[in-house]
Design a protein around this motif. Structure first.
Motif, short mmCIF file in Angstrom:
data_model
loop_
_atom_site.label_atom_id
_atom_site.label_comp_id
_atom_site.label_asym_id
_atom_site.label_seq_id
_atom_site.Cartn_x
_atom_site.Cartn_y
_atom_site.Cartn_z
N MET A 47 0.85 -1.19 0.00
CA MET A 47 0.00 0.00 0.00
C MET A 47 0.88 1.24 0.00
O MET A 47 1.78 1.37 0.82
N THR A 48 0.64 2.14 -0.95
CA THR A 48 1.43 3.36 -1.00
C THR A 48 1.03 4.28 0.13
O THR A 48 -0.01 4.11 0.78
N THR A 49 1.86 5.30 0.34
CA THR A 49 1.57 6.25 1.41
C THR A 49 0.22 6.92 1.19
O THR A 49 -0.57 7.07 2.11
N ASP A 50 -0.05 7.33 -0.06
CA ASP A 50 -1.32 8.00 -0.36
C ASP A 50 -2.50 7.08 -0.07
O ASP A 50 -3.53 7.52 0.46
N ARG A 51 -2.40 5.83 -0.47
CA ARG A 51 -3.50 4.89 -0.21
C ARG A 51 -3.66 4.63 1.28
O ARG A 51 -4.77 4.47 1.78
N ALA A 52 -2.56 4.55 1.99
CA ALA A 52 -2.64 4.35 3.43
C ALA A 52 -3.32 5.54 4.10
O ALA A 52 -4.13 5.37 5.02
N PHE A 53 -3.01 6.74 3.62
CA PHE A 53 -3.64 7.96 4.16
C PHE A 53 -5.13 7.95 3.88
O PHE A 53 -5.95 8.19 4.77
N THR A 54 -5.49 7.62 2.61
CA THR A 54 -6.91 7.57 2.25
C THR A 54 -7.64 6.52 3.05
O THR A 54 -8.77 6.75 3.54
N ALA A 55 -7.04 5.35 3.20
CA ALA A 55 -7.67 4.28 3.97
C ALA A 55 -7.88 4.70 5.42
O ALA A 55 -8.92 4.40 6.02
N ASN A 56 -6.91 5.41 5.98
CA ASN A 56 -7.05 5.88 7.37
C ASN A 56 -8.17 6.90 7.49
O ASN A 56 -8.97 6.85 8.44
N LEU A 57 -8.24 7.82 6.53
CA LEU A 57 -9.34 8.80 6.56
C LEU A 57 -10.69 8.10 6.45
O LEU A 57 -11.65 8.45 7.15
N LEU A 58 -10.77 7.12 5.55
CA LEU A 58 -12.02 6.37 5.38
C LEU A 58 -12.41 5.66 6.67
O LEU A 58 -13.58 5.69 7.08
N GLY A 59 -11.44 5.04 7.32
CA GLY A 59 -11.73 4.35 8.58
C GLY A 59 -12.21 5.30 9.65
O GLY A 59 -13.15 4.98 10.41
N THR A 60 -11.58 6.48 9.72
CA THR A 60 -12.00 7.47 10.72
C THR A 60 -13.41 7.98 10.42
O THR A 60 -14.24 8.11 11.32
N LEU A 61 -13.67 8.26 9.14
CA LEU A 61 -15.00 8.72 8.74
C LEU A 61 -16.05 7.65 9.04
O LEU A 61 -17.11 7.94 9.62
N ALA A 62 -15.76 6.41 8.65
CA ALA A 62 -16.72 5.32 8.88
C ALA A 62 -17.00 5.14 10.36
O ALA A 62 -18.15 4.98 10.77
N GLY A 63 -15.96 5.18 11.19
CA GLY A 63 -16.15 5.03 12.63
C GLY A 63 -16.94 6.17 13.24
O GLY A 63 -17.81 5.96 14.08
N THR A 64 -16.65 7.39 12.80
CA THR A 64 -17.35 8.56 13.33
C THR A 64 -18.83 8.52 12.96
O THR A 64 -19.71 8.75 13.80
N ILE A 65 -19.10 8.23 11.69
CA ILE A 65 -20.50 8.15 11.26
C ILE A 65 -21.21 7.02 11.99
O ILE A 65 -22.35 7.18 12.46
#
Length: 199
Positions: free
Chosen positions: A1-19
């Motif tokens: 996983m590239t750095t950009d994909r890791a960053f996007t995946a982390n943002l997605l996880g945070t968004l999903a958890g918050t929602i």
């Protein structure tokens, strides 16, 4: 996983958890229950007159757990047991109070999601729709997985012809929802409960 994909995946996880956290709070407020109770209400809105085993399968809970939950919701006047076509099977159906609670659950969920989505421009929204659809299709392993994923879906907002989960695993024809029509509870009672729904 590239750095950009890791960053996007982390943002997605945070968004999903918050929602997920905020939706859970709203659903508890709307239904008076936490855990699986809101999903029982919305499932019975789209799949009326179903046996307990149906709920256990689709919500991925044990049969005894589904029995206990349905008994609690019955005591509170949200669901009722009705006879199946064979005279032996007992099916679960929403009462008028339960149908209103199911719709309140959908309203609470929508309010959280609207807050997030309304920050996007039209162009961002179009790109986000496409990305979400691609991810949801990829995560839909089979029919039961798809129905579990959509256990709290507002089917009025997601027509079958646009639903990425529906594209990946089409729902059975006995489901009610957008594309099948959801008659009001009074009309269902007047016409009698649909035949052939017991499993």
């Amino acid at each position: 996983m590239t750095t950009d994909r890791a960053f996007t995946a982390n943002l997605l996880g945070t968004l999903a958890g918050t929602i997920s956290d905020r939706v859970a709070i709203g659903l508890r407020r709307a239904s008076g229950h936490g855990a699986n109770a809101p999903a029982v209400l919305t499932t019975l809105l789209w799949y009326p007159d179903r046996p307990i085993a149906f709920l256990a399968d689709r919500l991925r809970i044990s049969h005894p757990g589904a029995v206990q939950l349905s008994e609690r919701l019955e005591r509170e006047g949200l669901i009722e047991r009705i006879p199946g076509d064979d005279g032996r099977t007992r099916l679960l159906a929403l009462t008028p109070k339960g149908e209103q609670a199911a719709r309140d659950v959908l309203t609470e969920r929508r309010s959280v999601l609207d807050r997030a989505v309304n920050t996007l421009s039209d162009d961002q929204l179009a790109a986000f729709d496409e990305a979400l659809g691609t991810m949801l299709e990829a995560l839909t392993d089979d029919l039961l997985t798809g129905e579990f994923m959509c256990r709290l879906c507002d089917e009025f907002a997601c027509p079958d012809e646009r639903c990425p989960v529906e594209r990946a695993e089409p729902a059975p024809p006995y489901r009610l929802g957008t594309g099948y029509g959801v008659p009001p509870l009074a009309q269902r009672q007047e016409n009698g409960h649909a035949a052939g729904l017991a499993e």
